[in-house]
Design a protein around this motif. Structure first.
Motif, short mmCIF file in Angstrom:
data_model
loop_
_atom_site.label_atom_id
_atom_site.label_comp_id
_atom_site.label_asym_id
_atom_site.label_seq_id
_atom_site.Cartn_x
_atom_site.Cartn_y
_atom_site.Cartn_z
N ALA A 207 -47.82 -8.61 -7.57
CA ALA A 207 -47.22 -8.43 -8.73
C ALA A 207 -45.84 -7.83 -8.38
CB ALA A 207 -47.88 -7.09 -9.23
N ARG A 208 -44.79 -8.06 -9.37
CA ARG A 208 -43.45 -7.54 -9.33
C ARG A 208 -43.31 -6.14 -9.22
NH1 ARG A 208 -42.62 -9.17 -15.16
NH2 ARG A 208 -44.67 -9.10 -15.31
N ARG A 209 -42.48 -5.92 -8.13
CA ARG A 209 -42.36 -4.59 -7.79
C ARG A 209 -40.91 -4.09 -7.73
NH1 ARG A 209 -46.68 -2.77 -4.39
NH2 ARG A 209 -48.26 -4.47 -4.76
N ASP A 210 -39.96 -4.94 -8.38
CA ASP A 210 -38.36 -4.57 -8.33
C ASP A 210 -38.20 -4.45 -10.16
OD1 ASP A 210 -37.88 -3.95 -5.73
OD2 ASP A 210 -37.63 -6.10 -5.30
N GLY A 211 -37.31 -3.93 -10.32
CA GLY A 211 -36.67 -3.87 -11.82
C GLY A 211 -36.79 -2.66 -12.34
N THR A 212 -37.70 -2.54 -13.26
CA THR A 212 -37.40 -0.89 -14.06
C THR A 212 -38.32 -0.18 -13.48
OG1 THR A 212 -39.48 -1.49 -15.40
CG2 THR A 212 -37.39 -2.29 -16.32
N ARG A 213 -38.16 1.31 -13.66
CA ARG A 213 -39.01 2.50 -13.13
C ARG A 213 -40.26 2.09 -13.33
NH1 ARG A 213 -36.72 7.60 -16.13
NH2 ARG A 213 -38.18 8.68 -14.45
N SER A 214 -40.83 1.69 -14.44
CA SER A 214 -42.24 1.77 -14.76
C SER A 214 -42.80 0.32 -13.68
CB SER A 214 -42.34 1.22 -16.13
OG SER A 214 -42.48 2.43 -16.99
#
Length: 337
Positions: A159-166
């Motif tokens: 799963a994606r782990r970078d980007g927004t805080r959530s």
């Protein structure tokens, strides 16, 4: 349910996830997995699991104790989905725990109980006669960026782990759950299934259902009175939404997102910023403590005007947060050198 009735049910995790839930887009993001720049923090998920596991270990051949993890507040939404007004953190963590247990069992021996899959997602027919697969939990706020689908579909490891805080917090929480399961059960698939049985059948929630959002928000305020369970920043957000018109939710959501992001970028604690802002802007006793902020706001609406015009108050807070961020960078209020 009549327009004024409120119902409450004592439900197990298995019963909770027989229904569908959405976290509305104006809710705050998932924060239980949050860590600071040093990698510290995020203990809530591990504590959640440790407390449940401690009760699980009290089981005997004759039975096991139930464990209560709190309340959630919902109201009926569209498409037979409950809007989740309070309890997002524990509900999302419970959902991630179901996903992590499924993934761990699948990797060890592939014998995932069919009931578990049904608690994570289920098929339904839409009005067009099409069969669609729906997750039991849907995070609608933009910070989540649909990443929960990755965990629900069994793709948590990638799963994606970078980007927004959530996105980062959800990844941290899932990783913490998987690590906890590895530590406690190693490669014992049967042990994982026993823990799953305890978690879904004997871990309990009280679900409070209200007829509409306004009533749900009022109950949210009552449950969390004086900051018990949530801090003044969360209660302030609820207070603003409770006084805003439905048509203002989108605007208020964007202002609040910008406000909290500025505080986060300044590496400041939200409550400390709020306390300083109130002291600098209004007639506030210098002895005001963080735990008293919410009470002060409720009693001093004549100064803040937050109930009559929540959008304007939120906008002033946003401007203050952005100015604080600029100051922290050695810039002027406008962000100039």
């Amino acid at each position: 349910m009549s327009k004024n009735s409120i119902t409450s049910l004592d439900l197990s995790i298995a019963q909770i996830f027989q229904d569908y839930y959405r976290v509305p887009d104006y809710q705050r993001e998932y924060v239980w997995g949050e860590r600071d720049a040093k990698g510290e923090g995020g203990e809530e998920v591990e504590q959640f699991l440790r407390d449940i596991h401690a009760e699980f270990e009290q089981a005997t051949k004759d039975g096991a104790p139930e464990y209560f993890i709190g309340t959630i507040v919902v109201c009926p939404g569209k498409d037979d989905v409950y809007d989740l007004i309070d309890g997002q953190q524990r509900t999302t963590t419970s959902f991630l725990t179901l996903c992590a247990l499924r993934d761990a069992i699948s990797e060890l021996d592939g014998q995932v109980p069919p009931t578990l899959n049904g608690q994570i997602s289920s098929t339904a027919m839409n009005w067009k006669g099409e069969t669609v697969d729906r997750l039991r939990l849907d995070l609608q706020y933009e910070d989540a960026a649909d990443v929960l689908v990755d965990y629900g579909r069994g793709n948590g490891a990638n799963a994606r782990r970078d980007g927004t805080r959530s996105i980062r917090n959800l990844a941290n929480a899932y990783d913490a759950i998987r690590e906890f399961l590895r530590t406690q059960f190693k490669e014992d698939a049967n042990g994982l299934r026993r823990f799953l049985g305890y978690f879904t059948n004997l871990v309990k929630l009280i679900r409070i259902e209200t007829p509409n959002v306004s009533r749900a928000l009022k109950i949210f305020e009552t449950i969390n009175d004086r900051g018990v369970g949530l801090d003044a920043m969360d209660l302030l957000k609820n207070l603003l939404f409770m006084n805003a018109r439905d048509t203002e939710f989108g605007k208020l959501k964007e202002i609040w997102r910008s406000l909290t992001q500025a505080i986060y970028d300044a590496r400041e604690k939200p409550l400390r910023f709020l306390r300083y802002y109130l002291m600098a802007t209004y007639d506030v006793d210098a002895k005001l403590q963080e735990e008293d902020i919410y009470d002060w706001l409720v009693k001093n609406e004549s100064q803040t005007n937050h109930a009559a015009d929540p959008i304007a108050f939120a906008k002033r807070l946003e401007e203050g947060a952005k100015a604080y961020l600029n100051f922290s960078k050695g810039l002027t209020i406008q962000g100039q050198v």
